[in-house]
Structure formats: structure tokens, C-alpha cells
Write an enzyme that holds these catalytic residues in place. Structure first.
Site, PDB file in Angstrom:
ATOM      1  CG  HIS A 283      -6.041   8.456  -4.410  1.00 25.17           C
ATOM      2  ND1 HIS A 283      -6.221   8.568  -3.113  1.00 25.17           N
ATOM      3  CD2 HIS A 283      -5.803   7.059  -4.827  1.00 25.17           C
ATOM      4  CE1 HIS A 283      -6.478   7.454  -2.605  1.00 25.17           C
ATOM      5  NE2 HIS A 283      -6.212   6.504  -3.429  1.00 25.17           N
TER       6      HIS A 283
ATOM      7  CB  CYS B  60      -8.193  12.776  -0.569  1.00 25.77           C
ATOM      8  SG  CYS B  60      -6.376  13.143   0.186  1.00 25.77           S
ATOM      9  CD  GLU B  61      -7.572  11.752   6.730  1.00 31.64           C
ATOM     10  OE1 GLU B  61      -6.678  11.585   7.305  1.00 31.64           O
ATOM     11  OE2 GLU B  61      -8.638  11.342   7.141  1.00 31.64           O
ATOM     12  CG  HIS B  62      -3.655  13.391   3.398  1.00 28.89           C
ATOM     13  ND1 HIS B  62      -3.298  12.281   2.816  1.00 28.89           N
ATOM     14  CD2 HIS B  62      -3.756  13.261   4.593  1.00 28.89           C
ATOM     15  CE1 HIS B  62      -2.979  11.707   3.793  1.00 28.89           C
ATOM     16  NE2 HIS B  62      -3.338  12.241   4.782  1.00 28.89           N
ATOM     17  CG  HIS B  63      -4.381  17.111  -1.281  1.00 27.44           C
ATOM     18  ND1 HIS B  63      -3.657  15.797  -1.230  1.00 27.44           N
ATOM     19  CD2 HIS B  63      -3.466  18.055  -1.209  1.00 27.44           C
ATOM     20  CE1 HIS B  63      -2.412  15.963  -1.157  1.00 27.44           C
ATOM     21  NE2 HIS B  63      -2.010  17.284  -1.180  1.00 27.44           N
TER      22      HIS B  63
ATOM     23  CB  CYS C 108      -4.938  14.664  -4.339  1.00 27.76           C
ATOM     24  SG  CYS C 108      -4.660  12.669  -3.672  1.00 27.76           S
TER      25      CYS C 108
ATOM     26  CD  GLN D  59      -7.006   2.894  -2.145  1.00 31.19           C
ATOM     27  OE1 GLN D  59      -6.893   3.840  -2.710  1.00 31.19           O
ATOM     28  NE2 GLN D  59      -6.837   1.688  -2.702  1.00 31.19           N
TER      29      GLN D  59
END
Length: 201
Positions: A172, A103-106, A174, A144
């Protein structure tokens, strides 16, 4: 058989470079990751020189290189010449393909299964190449939704089929390890192209 993009140029998202456009230097990248990991451990109050963590920065650097290795691959390199002329026009499905991505956010993993279908239009692809195409995009920092679309678009580009369908089901971390901490929720995304979109079964 070389796969050429319609424009005659490799699409930007296939370029085997860093996302910033900088040429990839493996040694420089690993050294940067090792130093950065030591700083991260220190910022979290840990001692990177203690026995258990002494080699962790190097191991983490190698792990991240592998988990993001898709940035340095192209679908041409994984598909090779595994495209074949074939008159079949029936649906081909490869289901339950295991996938792992970040995940590029976390910067935490998400994992699950992908189901890929296409309707040939005079050309088929070696079945093992479909998971390989998926991995080119999964081994990057991702969301995703984008991953699902990228796999579909790439199969459209390579095969020019009558239709492509990609469905991904993923958990996920996250959402599981932090935040809402929901352990049994998973996300389903789909990308339908060609007849799968215009003439759904």
C-alpha cells in the site's frame, strides 16, 4: 450463458453506475475531473498553465477513468458465456494474478498479487475470466479486505461451487510514501467460502 443473480436482480454492487447511484455520463465526468484537477494544482501552489502541466488535468482525468472503470462494468459483461458443465470436483487454482487498485482512504494505489481457488460443483469457468472478475472490483476505490470478499462472493454467485478461497497480498503506497513510510511491509487478506471454510485442508 447469462449469469443471473439468485434474486433475479443484479446485486447493487454490480450496477454499472456511479457509487452515488447517478447515471454515468462520460463527457460530464471527464470535464468535472479536468476542472477539479486544475483547482487541486492551484491549491497546491502550482500553475496548471505552464508547459509541463498544461495537459496534465486531461491526462489525469483519463487515468482516473481507467483506474475506476470497474464501477461501470458487471461480471456478466466480462465472463460472458465462459461457463462450462464439467464433472471435475478437484481444486482449481489461479495464482499470482497481478492487481492494482486505489485505496479509498488516501486515493493512492495498492498493488500486489491475488491467488484464487475453487472446488467445482458441476461447473467450471474459463481461467482468464477469474482475473477479469478481480479487475471489475480492483478498478474501484477499495480497501483490500472488501476487495478480497467481493471476489470470493462473486465467484460463489456465478459458479455455486463447493468452495472458494481468495488470498490477496498487497503493498500500500499510503503506508510507503507517507505516514509510517514502511517500504517492505505488505498486507495479506483472505476470504474462505464453502468447504475451504468448513473443511480446511
Amino acid at each position: 450463458m447469462k449469469i443471473a443473480a439468485a434474486s433475479g436482480k443484479t446485486p447493487k454492487f454490480l450496477a454499472p453506475k456511479l457509487p452515488s447511484g447517478e447515471p454515468y455520463d462520460c463527457k460530464k465526468s471527464r470535464n468535472t475531473l479536468v476542472k477539479g484537477t486544475r483547482k487541486l494544482l492551484a491549491a497546491l501552489g502550482e500553475d496548471s498553465t505552464r508547459e509541463g502541466l498544461l495537459d496534465t488535468p486531461k491526462r489525469y482525468a483519463k487515468a482516473m477513468e481507467y483506474l475506476t472503470s470497474g464501477y461501470h462494468k458487471t461480471t456478466e459483461s466480462v465472463v460472458g458465456d465462459a461457463l462450462f458443465n464439467e464433472g471435475s470436483s478437484e481444486i482449481v487454482v489461479v495464482r499470482d494474478i497481478e492487481l492494482f487498485s486505489m485505496c479509498e482512504h488516501h486515493m493512492l494505489p495498492f498493488y500486489g498479487k491475488a491467488h484464487v481457488a475453487y472446488i467445482p460443483n458441476g461447473k467450471i469457468i474459463g481461467l482468464s475470466k477469474i482475473p477479469r472478475v478481480l479487475d471489475v472490483y480492483a478498478r474501484r476505490f477499495q480497501v483490500q479486505e472488501r476487495l478480497t470478499s467481493q471476489v470470493a462472493e462473486e465467484l460463489v454467485r456465478i459458479l455455486k461451487p463447493q468452495g472458494v478461497a481468495v488470498i490477496i497480498e498487497a503493498f500500500h503506497l499510503c503506508m510507503m510514501m507517507r505516514g509510517v513510510q514502511k517500504q517492505h511491509s505488505y498486507t495479506i487478506t483472505s476470504a474462505m467460502r464453502g468447504k475451504f471454510r468448513t473443511d480446511p485442508i
